[in-house]
Enzyme design. Structure first.
Site, PDB file in Angstrom:
ATOM      1  N   HIS A 155      29.928  38.933  34.944  1.00  0.00           N
ATOM      2  CA  HIS A 155      29.013  38.492  33.901  1.00  0.00           C
ATOM      3  C   HIS A 155      29.834  37.946  32.734  1.00  0.00           C
ATOM      4  O   HIS A 155      30.751  38.606  32.246  1.00  0.00           O
ATOM      5  CB  HIS A 155      28.113  39.643  33.451  1.00  0.00           C
TER       6      HIS A 155
ATOM      7  N   GLN B 175      29.087  43.930  45.652  1.00  0.00           N
ATOM      8  CA  GLN B 175      29.100  42.594  45.061  1.00  0.00           C
ATOM      9  C   GLN B 175      30.382  42.375  44.261  1.00  0.00           C
ATOM     10  O   GLN B 175      30.777  43.240  43.477  1.00  0.00           O
ATOM     11  CB  GLN B 175      27.909  42.401  44.127  1.00  0.00           C
TER      12      GLN B 175
END
Length: 685
Positions: A416, A412
């Site tokens: 964040h 991925q």
């Protein structure tokens, strides 16, 4: 005095009130429109059969055959016709469920050993007869006792009546909510040809199915999707409003098969899925690894430019971390089973100290939280953005893994962002624009947004955590960002993550299919669970808001989508091999080697075909391998210090000086041109 039955009632259509006779059916109400393709109606937002009576005060809308709802009803009706045909062939068959799905329908059957191509042809032949017969779909309400009596020889239907469809989402097409209904297929002479438990709605008659349907395939399935349940045979079909629409769909399917990334991955020697490693796990070959490197390098550089800080986290962790994050209670079924480590044994091999459970990580956010918490944070640092190419593992069932697009091990491009509540809306807005700019870099340009929110149904609300106020605030921030984007926004109620709502960028590829790509999720839960804090301007300790985002989704899936979008003919800047040199004869090997060296020095990925193949086959091989630039050199070229350009479209420009050829290839690569037309030589005439 007894109450009088009203002779007329008011209904609303197109925003206007109309007075109609009490007991008027949809068929009567839309009598003129039925001849123009109205096949059902929407009553207070719910699709209904035309044969039902319209209630007083209802808002009524027509449903045409070629609309989204109309096609769903067409496909559901085709499902019944298929099941009727199957039961004609196998009278003792056990009927399962038969929903409509995207572009088609299926029905599950018990008691059939195998479905052969010959059987599919026979079923389709019988379906055509039933369609031509013009059987009416007649709805009737029944009690549970009536249902049990009528379906006494159908164990799966009996189970649906008893459980009201529990355990299978698609079983709602059979029983739905509220009372039970049966649908009879009634012949013109009034006799009942076939009956099924169903909540509908359906077309007025089978004749409206027309000739725009076909059976497509079969597979095994489990009752209610439970592997411990009965094994069934599932037969799939597709149905469209016309024969022309069916033909167009079949052509799209053929094109999709031609573009299948698994097929192209093997043909172009990009990647493979060795059985020895296991399902859902890929190995990239040199060319595929180069393609992946180029994609990752570009995305990493774009993140650096945007202001993300790079982090790196391990692929395994103690189980306690995922309990803290909430993933184990809510996500355990999708994580690989735990492994034991740190156990101690004596000389006899007896365990003297129990081992610690470790999990392969399925997500990166818990570890990013630990990095945020590793020291004190100030409001001056926010928004603080962490990014990594994180290697994750999810325990997908082997039956659902699919090439690069549904995997057990994947990477991925995960980030964040920690920000204040006041910063969240603007940060989401900016990140959506950032996502789209990255996708546009790769030649993807057709987008809409999907806003996934909490399911507000009381029975399903329990799978989401957090207060109503938190969900309202988060959803409002995402909705505002969606609106500011100017893109179409499609609601997705119930599609949120358990910890907060999300926005996803939906992308259309070259043949019109939609793929979910970038996502941003609003999380008010994990900062609380990890006790994340920052010091505000007034010295108070505050909780940050956490935004999860991924731009490509997963690198592997993105490669699969991009392979199919370009049908393997990647833009030159991404192509594993950007140029191939082909000498007309062996005498010119040394000359093309020199040209290749010049291209390599200019940063171009180049090959020279010194194989023993004939010249014509070398040209065909370059085309088959989808090489952007094929450079050919013979006697005249060597004398003039030139090459002949052959492009992927098959056209050719001769006698191009080597320096001009190198300059053109470098420009196409440097400018990341995605349109094949831009690869054409424009420097030399």
């Amino acid at each position: 005095m007894p109450s009088q039955i009203p002779q007329t009632i008011d209904v609303t259509i197109d925003g206007a009130t109309r007075v109609i006779g009490a007991g008027t059916t949809g068929t009567e109400f839309f009598s003129e429109e039925v001849r123009r393709g109205v096949v059902a109606m929407r009553v207070d937002g719910e699709p209904w059969d035309l044969g039902r009576e319209i209630p007083a005060g209802a808002a009524v809308e027509p449903i045409t055959l070629d609309s989204e709802d109309g096609l769903a009803i067409l496909r559901h009706s085709a499902t019944h016709v298929m099941a009727q045909a199957v039961q004609e062939i196998f009278p003792d068959v056990n009927l399962g469920i038969g929903p409509f799905i995207t572009d088609g329908f299926y029905y599950d059957f018990g008691g059939i050993d195998a479905v052969t191509p010959e059987l599919l042809k026979e079923i389709e032949k019988r379906m055509k007869r039933i369609v031509k017969e013009g059987q009416r779909f007649v709805r009737r309400d029944i009690s549970e006792d009536q249902g049990r009596a009528e379906l006494a020889d159908q164990p799966y239907k009996l189970e649906l009546i008893t459980t009201k469809g529990a355990g299978a989402e698609s079983a709602s097409v059979e029983v739905g909510a509220g009372g039970l209904t049966m649908y009879d297929n009634v012949r013109r002479d009034g006799t009942v040809a076939w009956t099924d438990l169903c909540r509908g709605p359906h077309l007025p008659t089978t004749k409206l199915i027309g000739n725009g349907f076909a059976l497509t395939k079969s597979s095994s399935a489990y009752w209610k999707g439970d592997q411990s349940g009965d094994s069934l045979q599932r037969i799939y079909g597709t149905a469209w409003a016309s024969k022309e629409d069916l033909t167009a769909y079949q052509e799209r399917i053929k094109e999709a098969e031609r573009r299948d990334h698994r097929k192209l991955g093997a043909e172009l020697d990009l990647f493979s899925f060795p059985e020895e490693i296991g399902p859902g796990l890929v190995v990239f070959h040199p060319k595929g690894a180069m393609l992946r490197h180029e994609i990752e390098s570009h995305v990493i550089e774009r993140h650096r430019q945007y202001g993300f800080d790079f982090v790196r986290t391990p692929e395994i962790s103690k189980s306690g971390l995922f309990h803290t994050s909430g993933h184990l209670p809510y996500y355990a079924g999708t994580m690989f089973p735990p492994m034991l480590a740190d156990e101690e044994r004596d000389e006899a091999g007896t365990i003297t100290k129990a081992g610690q459970e470790y999990y392969l990580k399925a997500m990166n956010c818990p570890m990013h939280n630990l990095i945020f918490r590793s020291r004190g944070r100030s409001y001056r640092e926010l928004p603080l953005r962490f990014f990594e190419m994180g290697h994750d593992y999810r325990y997908e069932k082997s039956g659902v893994v699919h090439g690069l697009t549904r995997m057990r091990g994947f990477t991925q491009d995960d980030s964040h962002t920690y920000c204040t509540a006041e910063q969240a809306a603007e940060e989401i807005k900016a990140q959506i624009a950032f996502f789209i700019s990255i996708l546009e870099d790769f030649g993807l340009t057709d987008f809409h947004l999907e806003l996934s929110t909490r399911d507000e149904d009381g029975a399903k609300k329990d799978k989401f955590i957090g207060s109503d106020e938190d969900w309202a605030t988060a959803t409002e921030a995402l909705a505002a960002a969606c609106e500011a984007s100017g893109l179409e926004v499609v609601p997705d109620p119930g599609g949120a993550a358990f910890y907060g709502p999300k926005v996803s960028v939906q992308v259309k590829d070259a043949i019109g299919r939609t793929w979910q790509m970038s996502t941003v999720q609003y999380d008010f839960n994990q900062p609380e669970r990890f006790d994340l804090e920052y010091t505000a301007a007034d010295g108070a300790h505050q909780r940050p808001i956490m935004l999860h985002s991924a731009k490509l989704g997963s690198v592997e899936r993105f490669i699969g989508v991009l392979t199919e979008h370009y049908a393997g003919a990647f833009p030159a800047w991404l192509s594993p091999v950007q140029a191939r040199l082909i000498p007309v004869a062996e005498a010119f090997d040394e000359y093309v080697d020199g040209v290749a060296a010049t291209l390599r020095a200019a940063g171009v990925r180049v090959e020279v075909d010194h194989s023993n193949d004939r010249f014509g086959k070398k040209i065909r091989n370059a085309a088959k391998d989808k090489i952007p630039f094929t450079l050919i050199a013979g006697g005249e070229d060597a004398e003039a210090g030139a090459v002949s350009f052959r492009f992927r479209g098959g056209d050719q420009v001769n006698g191009v000086p080597v320096d001009e050829a190198v300059a053109h290839i470098r420009r196409v690569i440097a400018e990341r041109l995605n349109d094949p037309a831009d690869e054409r030589l424009i420097v030399h005439e």
